[in-house]
Design a protein around this motif. Sequence first.
Motif, PDB file in Angstrom:
ATOM      1  N   LEU A  91      -0.514 -22.664  36.824  1.00 27.33           N
ATOM      2  CA  LEU A  91       0.405 -22.853  37.952  1.00 27.33           C
ATOM      3  C   LEU A  91       1.059 -24.234  37.918  1.00 27.33           C
ATOM      4  CD1 LEU A  91      -1.607 -21.015  40.743  1.00 27.33           C
ATOM      5  CD2 LEU A  91       0.233 -20.166  39.276  1.00 27.33           C
ATOM      6  N   GLN A  92       0.747 -25.042  36.913  1.00 28.58           N
ATOM      7  CA  GLN A  92       1.456 -26.307  36.718  1.00 28.58           C
ATOM      8  C   GLN A  92       2.917 -25.963  36.349  1.00 28.58           C
ATOM      9  OE1 GLN A  92      -0.918 -24.919  34.821  1.00 28.58           O
ATOM     10  NE2 GLN A  92      -1.308 -26.014  32.925  1.00 28.58           N
ATOM     11  N   THR A  93       3.856 -26.808  36.761  1.00 33.25           N
ATOM     12  CA  THR A  93       5.275 -26.489  36.529  1.00 33.25           C
ATOM     13  C   THR A  93       5.947 -27.526  35.622  1.00 33.25           C
ATOM     14  OG1 THR A  93       6.114 -27.773  38.408  1.00 33.25           O
ATOM     15  CG2 THR A  93       5.469 -25.471  38.842  1.00 33.25           C
ATOM     16  N   ARG A  94       6.990 -27.055  34.938  1.00 27.77           N
ATOM     17  CA  ARG A  94       7.830 -27.934  34.123  1.00 27.77           C
ATOM     18  C   ARG A  94       9.274 -27.486  34.283  1.00 27.77           C
ATOM     19  NH1 ARG A  94       3.727 -30.164  34.382  1.00 27.77           N
ATOM     20  NH2 ARG A  94       2.379 -30.985  32.747  1.00 27.77           N
ATOM     21  N   ASP A  95      10.190 -28.403  33.928  1.00 34.14           N
ATOM     22  CA  ASP A  95      11.632 -28.145  34.013  1.00 34.14           C
ATOM     23  C   ASP A  95      12.112 -27.987  32.564  1.00 34.14           C
ATOM     24  OD1 ASP A  95      14.389 -28.503  34.068  1.00 34.14           O
ATOM     25  OD2 ASP A  95      14.330 -30.181  35.469  1.00 34.14           O
ATOM     26  N   PHE A  96      12.344 -26.739  32.136  1.00 33.33           N
ATOM     27  CA  PHE A  96      12.652 -26.485  30.725  1.00 33.33           C
ATOM     28  C   PHE A  96      14.158 -26.505  30.487  1.00 33.33           C
ATOM     29  CE2 PHE A  96       8.450 -24.574  31.283  1.00 33.33           C
ATOM     30  CZ  PHE A  96       7.776 -25.224  30.260  1.00 33.33           C
ATOM     31  N   VAL A  97      14.592 -27.434  29.629  1.00 31.61           N
ATOM     32  CA  VAL A  97      16.020 -27.563  29.310  1.00 31.61           C
ATOM     33  C   VAL A  97      16.211 -27.241  27.820  1.00 31.61           C
ATOM     34  CG1 VAL A  97      15.941 -30.079  28.860  1.00 31.61           C
ATOM     35  CG2 VAL A  97      18.059 -29.028  29.666  1.00 31.61           C
TER      36      VAL A  97
END
Length: 310
Positions: free
Chosen positions: A204-210
């Motif tokens: 449930l950890q989040t990242r901003d994938f670009v």
Amino acid sequence: MRILVTGGAGFIGSHFVDRFIAEGHQVWVLDNLRSGSKANVHASATFVHLDLKDERLSQGIARIKPEAVFHLAAQIDVRISCGDPVFDATENILATLRLLEAGLANGMEFFAFASSGGAIYGEASGPQSESHVEAPLNPYGVAKLAVDKYLHAYNVQRGLKSASLRFSNVYGPRQGAKGEAGVVAVFCKRLRDGHAPCINGDGLQTRDFVYAPDLAEAASLVLQQRATGIFNLGTGRETTILDLAGRLCDSAGVDSLQIQHSPGLAGEQRRSVLDASKAQNLLGWRPRTSLEEGLRATYDWFRTHRQEEA
Ligand SMILES: NC(=O)c1ccc[n+]([C@@H]2O[C@H](COP(=O)([O-])OP(=O)(O)OC[C@H]3O[C@@H](n4cnc5c(N)ncnc54)[C@H](O)[C@@H]3O)[C@@H](O)[C@H]2O)c1
């Protein structure tokens, strides 16, 4: 223009090179091939096999006389930076200063640096803009922040126009899948090799994938405008690792019920997401590629480039 891309044999740098070549620039790639590969280098770019710490750096730059330098070569492993901060600072701070000095001595007009939003801002409670408090949690992040500050000082003292590009979590074709590299590359490689993704912790950890080619477009805009200062480059959207693993399972035709979990990593950031409104407003940049499109293209690349992978 005459453009030098350091780290241009690596993952993100090679996308910058492709973009600059497509735009008709003359491009040089300087890389020691520690984690990069010559196979990533566009055939129309001139490859210079050199380490940034090599004493022949100044001579190399004097031969190229780049008008613009995009500096992506780096020691990118956070764990190595924690185990050997002196090595990390030598690679990521001192080598950068040598490059800046060599560039300035040879007519460089513009410098852009691959900085890191995730490493500089630390834990997020929502999208982080450039004015968010800078709180790096490891030597890798401290080095990125130090270079951002040096670039400001070079602007004030020496008039050098430069941009610090603070990327979020970058993914795309050619990303290395060794060790603790980007999670997208690691999952793609596992799926390609017939294994379900294995998530550290609950997922449930989040990242901003670009997507890397979207960053190459930002690089092009920065160059055209000689944009100076700090720019966050991310999507502003958070994706959980669980969602990411499920999407990649779909691309690979694997049942997401097979996703595995291992114990969470101590000290791992829970949330990370960037607010890129400044890049949108000043550069006219916005990431074009949806996560769905980008993941599909990335998985396809891993499927068809088996032999070049780790
Ligand atoms: N991948 C990400 O999500 C991400 C996020 C934020 C910032 N960044 C930054 O973007 C840049 C590129 O990262 P990447 O993911 O493409 O990594 P990468 O390892 O694929 O590329 C780095 C390249 O630099 C070269 N290199 C390393 N040390 C060198 C040296 N001393 N002299 C010459 N060449 C050297 C390597 O051989 C490699 O080709 C790095 O500065 C990294 O810190 C990456």
